[in-house]
Design a protein around this motif. Structure first.
Motif: not given
Length: 727
Positions: A594-602, A604-612, A626-633
């Motif tokens: 995944a690449t999270i940036d201004y155009s791809h804000l989320y 999986k399961d909101n583990a990463v959320i970009h403000s834009g 970042l929500d470290l608890t939501k990342f898969s192993p």
């Protein structure tokens, strides 16, 4: 003459056996000793007088009577006439040779008299011009091993320049030093010149001064240089001077440091080497060069390399390995040029072992800068075997502070079970132990024999650095072995493995190892490395966790769940908005998912959320939660990248600052000031840091990177390619 004094010649064996009073001595048979002549005993010239008897001839009547010569006057005249006749015959032969060859010299002396060229000069010219230049290169080399004089003839620049023109008629290579023609021919024949060319101009060290770019940081408290990193690509001095100060990774460098490739190149580059050492010692070009500065600068270069290698700041690649060998070869050349630094290095190592005060932080602030002193000390004078015991004890004493920061309960030597103490102490001090293992491995790999032996080993290796077969002389310096050893060191997970790679005897039982750890806690307290009142949780709260150099690592506190990456900037362009995009690249192993940036804000399961984009007049803000608890192993690493949008570059960004922190405790993992970075007008992105975890572990770590590149949020190609080299 007595029976004991007679010489019995054994012609079959080729030795003269001398018997004297029951002792037998064998000496090589000399063909200059003649056999008796068949002439009658009345002849006065039956022998050519042996040199071994010449001195005794004037004083030993027994020898005089043996050869049939009477009277001291006749003896002296005979020898004098023999020598005179030989010299006259030699002069006649020389004149005849000069007439036949037509090579009488026309050089005039101060009195305008014509002098004849000596026989030696004539014969040398015949060999080099009329014989050697027509032989095959292997035959010239064979001729050179016949003797000292033949070696001088075979190394003549004229011979190898003619061989270069004959074997490589299209080569335009012209060494600056005539003595380097032989080396130029060898490297051209082996097709190895591409390994010694400038990255930008493609010039070789025969045609200019070749070295590497140097970047360094100055500690804001002590105001001295603390880290020195080198480019992995070669650059020429002329290219560096016109602004080509970046390497293949687009990293920029402040200083040029020439390397050692041959003695001729080293001597040409020595003034520039002194200037670079002076700058790296003072932090500025001011001041006078002193050889003692070398022992301050080069150990920091090696130590920085070890830190980056152990913390994945650089990869254990062939290019980085060759770079290490080259910097050591330069270190050796300087040690031979300035012998006093060898004496000083040996003295510092010996002092370290003699008294505890010389091992404390006040006297030796960095243990990592001590071991590279072995690089310029002969193995017979001092080696790791003389150092390991006191060195490892000091490593353990200094590790107590960081062990107790991670596990404060370990400061009490009696409150923790042995197995728990062993496991927790190793986990908390893994970084420092890894640095020690790599440093010790470098001593084993690079510090064999004398410094002359090491220099010869490198010069042999440079002739075929890409041939790592067992039949090669460079088998000890095999890159495959280097890569395997570094990988093995990175996988060590217990104290037994540490002692194995530290080349030290391991304690036999758990109780012995625990006793060593207990002693370290007491020593740390006695040396004032920590106190009974020390608040270990406060360590690293006030700026010491800032990224000072590439590869520095910080471990997030256990139980940390939420992290924020914040990017603020300003711009002063009158018409356009300048964006400094913050992006997060998510990887599973070496696969980007995944690449999270201004155009791809989320993610999986909101583990990463970009403000834009958040733009307010002349300021901008991006945040990544970042929500470290939501990342898969299987998610192992995340890279944080800043990039300028559209046609803008990093040079257009003003007052940019980055903060990576825990919003719950307000604890900072790292801070970064982009304005303090050497921004280059044509670069558009910078890889800030890497958040990762090791397979099988729950704890996350942060590693500084700070590499600048091209590419942007609209063109991730160069960024993806750069990140792949850091996985």
């Amino acid at each position: 003459m007595t029976e004991q004094g007679k010489k019995i010649i054994n012609q079959d064996q080729g030795w003269i056996k001398v018997k004297s009073k029951g002792m037998s001595k064998m000496t090589p048979y000399s063909s200059s000793i003649p056999r008796p002549s068949s002439t009658t005993s009345g002849s006065t010239n039956r022998f050519d007088i042996p040199k071994i008897l010449e001195k005794k001839l004037h004083h030993n009547s027994a020898i005089t009577s043996l050869i049939g010569v009477k009277g001291p006057g006749s003896r002296k005249c005979q020898k004098r006439n023999q020598r005179r006749n030989r010299k006259r015959a030699e002069r006649r032969a020389m004149r005849e040779m000069e007439k036949k060859c037509g090579m009488v010299s026309n050089r005039q002396d101060d009195e305008s008299q014509v002098q004849a060229v000596s026989t030696k000069q004539i014969f040398d010219e015949i060999w080099t011009s009329s014989i050697l230049s027509f032989l095959e290169p292997k035959d010239v080399l064979t001729f050179g091993i016949c003797g000292k004089h033949t070696q001088e003839l075979s190394d003549t620049a004229h011979v190898w320049s003619l061989l270069m023109k004959r074997e490589f008629p299209h080569s335009d290579l012209t060494p600056s030093c005539p003595r380097e023609y032989k080396l130029a021919f060898k490297l051209t024949r082996l097709n190895l010149l591409q390994n010694f060319r400038c990255f930008h101009t493609r010039k070789t060290f025969f045609e200019g001064i070749i070295g590497v770019g140097v970047d360094y940081t100055i500690n804001p408290k002590t105001r001295i240089v603390d880290y020195i990193s080198l480019s992995q690509d070669l650059v020429s001095k002329s290219s560096f001077d016109i602004g080509n100060t970046s390497d293949v990774f687009d990293n920029t460098y402040k200083l040029f440091l020439p390397l050692y490739f041959s003695n001729g190149h080293f001597q040409r580059a020595l003034p520039l080497i002194k200037k670079a050492v002076r700058t790296l010692y003072h932090g500025s070009p001011s001041g006078e060069f002193k050889p003692s500065m070398i022992l301050n600068v080069f150990p920091k270069v090696v130590n920085t390399f070890v830190v980056l290698l152990s913390d994945s700041g650089i990869a254990a690649s062939r290019k980085s390995y060759i770079g290490l060998l080259r910097i050591h070869r330069l270190f050796l050349a300087l040690a031979e040029e300035f012998p006093e630094i060898r004496i000083n290095a040996l003295s510092k190592l010996q002092d370290f072992t003699k008294h505890e005060w010389n091992r404390r932080k006040e006297t030796c602030p960095s243990l990592g800068n001590l071991l590279p002193l072995l690089f310029v000390v002969d193995e017979k004078d001092f080696s790791w075997g003389n150092l390991w015991k006191v060195y490892l004890n000091e490593v353990f004493d200094r590790s107590v502070l960081w062990i107790c920061k991670e596990y404060p309960e370990l400061k009490d030597v009696s409150s923790v079970p042995d197995d728990e103490r062993l496991q927790k102490s190793f986990t908390a001090s893994k970084v420092s132990l890894r640095l020690t293992m790599i440093n010790v491995y470098f001593q084993w790999l690079l510090c064999k024999g004398s410094i002359q032996d090491r220099a010869l080993m490198y010069d042999t290796y440079y002739s075929s650095p890409y041939k790592d077969t067992a039949s090669q002389l460079n088998e000890h310096l095999s890159y495959q072995k280097f890569r395997y050893q570094i990988h093995s060191i990175m996988q060590v997970k217990n104290w037994q493995g540490f002692y194995k790679y530290a080349l030290a005897p391991c304690p036999h039982t758990k109780h012995e190892m625990v006793s060593i750890l207990h002693t370290s806690v007491k020593n740390s307290l006695r040396k004032n490395y920590h106190k009974t009142s020390t608040d270990f949780t406060a360590i690293h709260k006030s700026g010491t966790s800032k990224i000072l150099s590439k590869g520095e690592k910080y471990s997030a506190a256990k139980g940390m769940e939420i992290l924020h990456f914040e990017d603020r900037w300003t711009f002063d362009h009158p018409n356009d908005i300048i964006y400094l995009d913050a992006s997060c690249l998510v990887y599973k192993g070496k696969k980007r998912v995944a690449t999270i940036d201004y155009s791809h804000l989320y993610y999986k399961d909101n583990a990463v959320i970009h403000s834009g984009d958040r733009i307010n007049e002349k300021t901008g803000l991006h945040t990544i939660e970042l929500d470290l608890t939501k990342f898969s192993p299987d998610v192992t690493s995340l890279f944080f990248v800043l990039s300028a949008w559209d046609k803008a570059t990093l040079f257009d960004i003003k007052d940019a600052s980055i903060r990576f922190y825990d919003p719950q405790s307000n604890g900072t993992l790292c801070l970064y000031n982009l304005d303090a970075h050497d921004k280059v007008a044509d670069l558009t992105s910078i890889i800030i840091c890497k958040l990762y975890r090791i397979s099988g572990e729950d704890q996350w770590h942060v590693t500084a990177i700070g590499d600048t590149h091209k590419g942007a949020a609209s063109n991730y190609g160069p960024i993806y390619k750069a990140v792949e080299k850091l996985l």
